[in-house]
Design a protein around this motif. Structure first.
Motif, short mmCIF file in Angstrom:
data_model
loop_
_atom_site.label_atom_id
_atom_site.label_comp_id
_atom_site.label_asym_id
_atom_site.label_seq_id
_atom_site.Cartn_x
_atom_site.Cartn_y
_atom_site.Cartn_z
N SER A 9 -9.40 -4.95 -8.14
CA SER A 9 -8.44 -4.09 -8.77
C SER A 9 -7.26 -4.94 -9.09
N THR A 10 -6.94 -5.73 -7.91
CA THR A 10 -5.55 -6.57 -8.18
C THR A 10 -5.69 -7.63 -9.16
N ARG A 67 1.17 -6.67 -6.45
CA ARG A 67 0.56 -5.29 -7.13
C ARG A 67 1.00 -4.44 -5.99
N THR A 89 -0.61 -0.26 -4.78
CA THR A 89 -2.02 0.45 -4.91
C THR A 89 -1.99 1.72 -5.83
N SER A 93 -8.40 3.62 -2.32
CA SER A 93 -7.75 2.42 -3.44
C SER A 93 -7.76 1.08 -2.68
N SER A 94 -7.54 1.13 -1.19
CA SER A 94 -7.31 0.01 -0.66
C SER A 94 -8.98 -0.98 -0.72
N ASP A 146 0.75 -1.02 0.08
CA ASP A 146 -0.12 -0.15 0.03
C ASP A 146 0.71 1.32 -0.05
N CYS A 152 -4.06 -0.33 -10.74
CA CYS A 152 -5.01 0.17 -9.59
C CYS A 152 -5.35 1.76 -9.90
N TRP A 193 -9.09 -3.23 -3.51
CA TRP A 193 -7.86 -4.08 -3.67
C TRP A 193 -8.40 -5.55 -4.02
#
Length: 885
Positions: free
Chosen positions: A468-469, A151, A153, A461-462, A90, A158, A465
């Protein structure tokens, strides 16, 4: 055969984790064992790793996190499930920016001096230098995640997902920009969401201040914990049902010091029981006042700057810190006669979760997510069981947060992070929210734009996760196959920070909750139960523990203490105990392999009672451990493996096997070797999720093993090895052996001394006890074993014990040399008498009783009582033995 003998020779006498862990991890990674593969028709098992901050360094919480994810990943991989553990890190906006600013400060530089682009260039360099550190440390723990899918973030994929979600939510009216009360950290100089505010109890005061009536009347007395904010007061509120103030509502009072008229309004928000029942209204500095102010159209006047000092609206107090202003305002109120009284008062104060400075509620123009429409389906997902919390009690924390949620402030006044994709036309000021910078203003046709300066809250963004990952917004094969994921492992402290936001984001963007299980674990505390912290100096570096004891010992010590949702205590003793367990497994494995040259088949017809017992116990262990793994109860799984390995396989079966291994019956030798290898292999597989390095190393020495243990098949119970009746028979024999050992220990019998043993079977146990002799000779010091009736050894001095299988009797003379034992006990008697005389002398000494601490005196008395009881028992034993001389 020659290769096997060479391997035996190479297997060290002592387990040395430092020599094997690195090479084994490299073997796993290079072999592709960690890589997930899409297998159509098979249901995958997926975990997305909670991304540690790039600022992070491994601590015990990470070690626990790693274990609780790696154990189920290894278990499902061995079950044959397509298994993905997706790692990543992150960007941690605030934490990382603080670190870089600190670094620049040492160079005499500020953000403003080098500009945004220069700062971001430094930030990316910093990420390149330190960002991979925690991943290297996770490898040391044995994390078997798919590093090929790692990945970040703020990687391009992302970034695309963040822009996509922001624009979609904005277009749906779920993201907006507006003036609202927010939490402001004057040290980090940024807005914070409600979840980023930690509350701590602080001792303060409640100042009672009179606001005189504009008509010359007494007016009203208000109570406040923050008198400096009165400079921004724009009203006073009372409860409409409070009869004390009925005549004041609608009138005006004078704001002291500022000397301006402000209205008295009636609002149900006011608690008649708090303070005087009248509340000063500062809409710019209190979220409740802000809401009341909106309802009654009160002016909003902010009196602090972003750095926490007083601004121009504070008049002559401008430039002071809040505390300086508070002191000056209180002094002036006292001089003017408006300070009625000061009370001591303890209350919860909001602090920044990063720097722990007191947070200032202020009005500010920020970006927000409208939460109510998103929260409703997320609450229903948990209520309906689509997502389950383990333990279930943590769903209450989730509901409480989601049902009382306020709009989420997502803008941060930082440079490191996802920049908000909002663009302002330089000609007309029109706001355009788009994934890319627009070229033409839709309102005026202008072509010059500037982007919003703020970045998004890290948790924005988390929250994306889990999908998006996997490639979203693109419909990748990974996304189609591995989403929704199965399990999220996290601490109870970020249920609202992260878990809740992932659930509503998954439902909103993907139409499905992102995981079916949320496994909550507690904190790893020190051995005194205290939270590990820098201030207490009680933190433990997991890497140092690994250097000393090995990763497996640390992992197993954490596993043995873990219970879903509860805190656990770390101690060196636990790690040493786990290290001793690893040594026990190593030594047991070495014994088995020293006696084994090739893979041999078990002949069911040749199985003896101990063989049937251990095979049946293995079946039960496999069933229990598998069940615990499915239930996410990893602490129970580890304990069950420990009990089977140490208390059943090592302490009993291996000891019982030695007689046959050294005997002349070749068929029995072959069969016992086959059973030993069969059980050892299954045990290594059961233990692998918790002690991956040790088990893989031993597995490589197994005769004719296939490949690597990490991808070997998880053991299954074999119904043909269920021997319930034989298990009971063996347990009966084991109880007798334990009873004989206890008798010998109580009577201080030398291990080398052999005794005659007579067994008197209970009904139904005759056949079992008829075959007991070799086992009692091996494990209970028997010279020979005979079966007898109730009158066996009648008239002789014997010691006896009654067990489930029957009674055992041993001639007393076999156990004790009476004259020698009496001499030994009389010497012990004399020592005890001396100790008792010393204690009596001390306790009869008035000087000692007057000067010694009460606890020490009580300790002496307790010691005296213990010694007196021991002397009484000893005297009786001596008298009993003398009768036999």
């Amino acid at each position: 055969m020659a290769d096997q003998e060479q391997k035996e020779f190479e297997m060290d006498k002592v387990y040395n984790p430092q020599e094997i862990e690195g090479k084994l991890y490299q073997m796993w990674e290079e072999s592709g064992a960690f890589r997930a593969h899409i297998e159509k028709g098979k249901k995958p098992f997926t975990i997305v790793m909670p991304p540690p901050n790039i600022t992070g360094q491994l601590h015990m919480g990470h070690a626990m996190d790693c274990l609780l994810q790696d154990a189920p990943i290894r278990y499902h991989r061995m079950k044959g499930d397509p298994t993905l553990w997706l790692p990543g890190t992150d960007h941690a906006s605030i934490a990382t920016e603080v670190k870089i600013v600190e670094q620049m400060h040492k160079e005499g530089l500020t953000k403003e001096q080098i500009g945004r682009e220069g700062f971001l260039e430094r930030a990316w360099k910093w990420k390149a230098e330190y960002g991979g550190r925690i991943n290297r440390q996770q490898r040391r723990l044995g994390a078997s995640c798919d590093w090929s899918r790692e990945r970040f973030t703020m990687d391009e994929g992302c970034n695309e997902a963040v822009r996509e979600v922001f624009v979609k939510l904005y277009n749906k009216g779920l993201i907006y920009r507006g003036d609202r009360i927010i939490n402001w950290c004057p040290v980090c100089k940024t807005a914070l969401s409600d979840a980023e505010v930690e509350y701590e109890e602080q001792a303060s005061h409640l100042w009672h201040i009179r606001y005189p009536g504009a008509d010359g009347s007494e007016g009203v007395v208000v109570a406040t914990t923050r008198p400096e904010t009165m400079l921004g007061d724009t009203g006073v509120a009372v409860n409409p049902n409070d009869e004390r103030y009925t005549g004041l509502v609608g009138k005006k009072v004078i704001l002291p010091i500022v000397n301006k008229e402000i209205p008295v309004v009636a609002d149900d928000y006011v608690d008649r029981e708090f303070g005087t029942g009248a509340v000063k209204m500062t809409p710019a500095h209190d979220p409740n006042d802000f809401e009341v102010g909106k309802r009654h159209h009160l002016e909003i006047i902010r009196v602090t700057n972003d750095d926490g000092t007083m601004n121009q609206n504070a008049g002559r107090f401008e430039g002071m810190t809040a505390m300086e202003c508070r002191k000056a305002v209180v002094e002036e109120l006292e001089q003017l006669g408006y300070l009625v009284k000061i009370e001591d008062y303890t209350h919860n104060v909001g602090t920044c979760y990063r720097c722990h400075h007191t947070v200032d509620p202020v009005t500010s123009t920020q970006w927000f997510v409208k939460m109510e429409p998103l929260a409703k389906p997320a609450i229903e997902a948990v209520r309906s069981g689509k997502t389950n919390f383990v333990p279930e009690r943590f769903s209450k924390t989730y509901y409480n947060w989601m049902e009382n949620i306020r709009d989420w402030c997502i803008s941060r006044q930082l440079w490191w992070g996802h920049r908000i994709p909002a663009y302002y036309c330089d000609e007309c000021g029109e706001t355009v929210v788009a994934k890319e910078q627009p070229t033409v203003c839709p309102k005026c046709g202008g072509v010059h734009f500037h982007q919003d300066e703020d970045v998004l809250d890290t948790w924005f963004s988390s929250a994306l996760w889990p999908f998006s990952t996997l490639g979203w917004p693109n419909q990748t094969e990974d996304l189609k196959y591995f989403y929704p994921t199965n399990m999220l492992v996290t601490g109870y402290d970020i249920i609202f920070f992260w878990v809740a936001r992932m659930i509503f984001s998954g439902i909103e963007q993907m139409g499905e909750t992102p995981f079916d299980t949320v496994l909550i674990h507690g904190l790893v505390r020190d051995d005194k139960g205290r939270k590990m912290s820098k201030s207490l100096g009680n933190g433990v570096d997991p890497l140092l523990v690994i250097d000393q004891y090995g990763a497996d010992a640390l992992r197993f010590s954490l596993a043995m203490g873990v219970s879903p949702g509860n805190d656990t205590r770390y101690s060196t003793e636990k790690v040493e105990s786990a290290r001793n367990f690893a040594n026990k497994i190593w030594n047991a494995s070495r014994f088995v392999l020293m006696n084994t040259q090739s893979r041999e088949r078990i002949d069911p017809a040749k199985l003896l009672l101990p063989d049937q017992w251990i095979l049946s116990r293995l079946n039960q262990a496999v069933s229990d451990v598998s069940s615990h793994m499915e239930d996410c109860d990893f602490g129970m799984a580890a304990q069950r493996i420990y009990d089977f390995a140490w208390s059943e396989f090592c302490d009993w079966y291996i000891e019982l096997s030695k007689g046959r291994l050294m005997g002349d019956d070749e068929e029995q030798k072959r069969n016992v070797r086959a059973v030993l290898v069969y059980v050892l292999e299954a045990l290594l597989k059961l233990l692998h999720p918790f002690m991956p390095f040790l088990t893989e190393e031993v597995y490589q020495y197994l005769p004719e093993h296939e490949g690597m243990l990490i991808v070997a098949k998880w053991p299954e119970a074999n119904p043909s090895y269920d021997f319930a009746s034989e298990e009971r028979q063996m347990e009966g024999l084991m109880e007798m052996i334990r009873s004989i050992r206890n008798l010998r220990a109580e009577m201080n019998v030398a291990p080398s001394k052999r005794t005659h043993i007579t067994l008197i079977p209970e009904a139904g146990w005759e056949d079992t006890l008829a075959i007991a002799e070799p086992y009692l000779q091996r494990l209970a010091g028997a010279s020979d074993v005979r079966l007898g009736g109730k009158d066996a050894l009648s008239g002789e001095k014997v010691v006896s014990a009654v067990c489930t299988a029957g009674e055992l009797r041993i001639p007393l003379g076999d156990l004790v040399d009476f004259a020698k034992e009496v001499a030994r006990l009389e010497k012990e008697q004399k020592n005890l008498e001396g100790e008792i005389a010393r204690a009596n002398g001390k306790l009869n000494n008035q000087g000692f009783l007057a000067k010694a601490p009460a606890a020490l005196v009580e300790q002496e008395r307790e010691k005296l009582r213990t010694n007196q009881a021991m002397l009484e028992s000893l005297t009786g034993r001596i008298a009993e033995l003398k009768e036999n001389l």
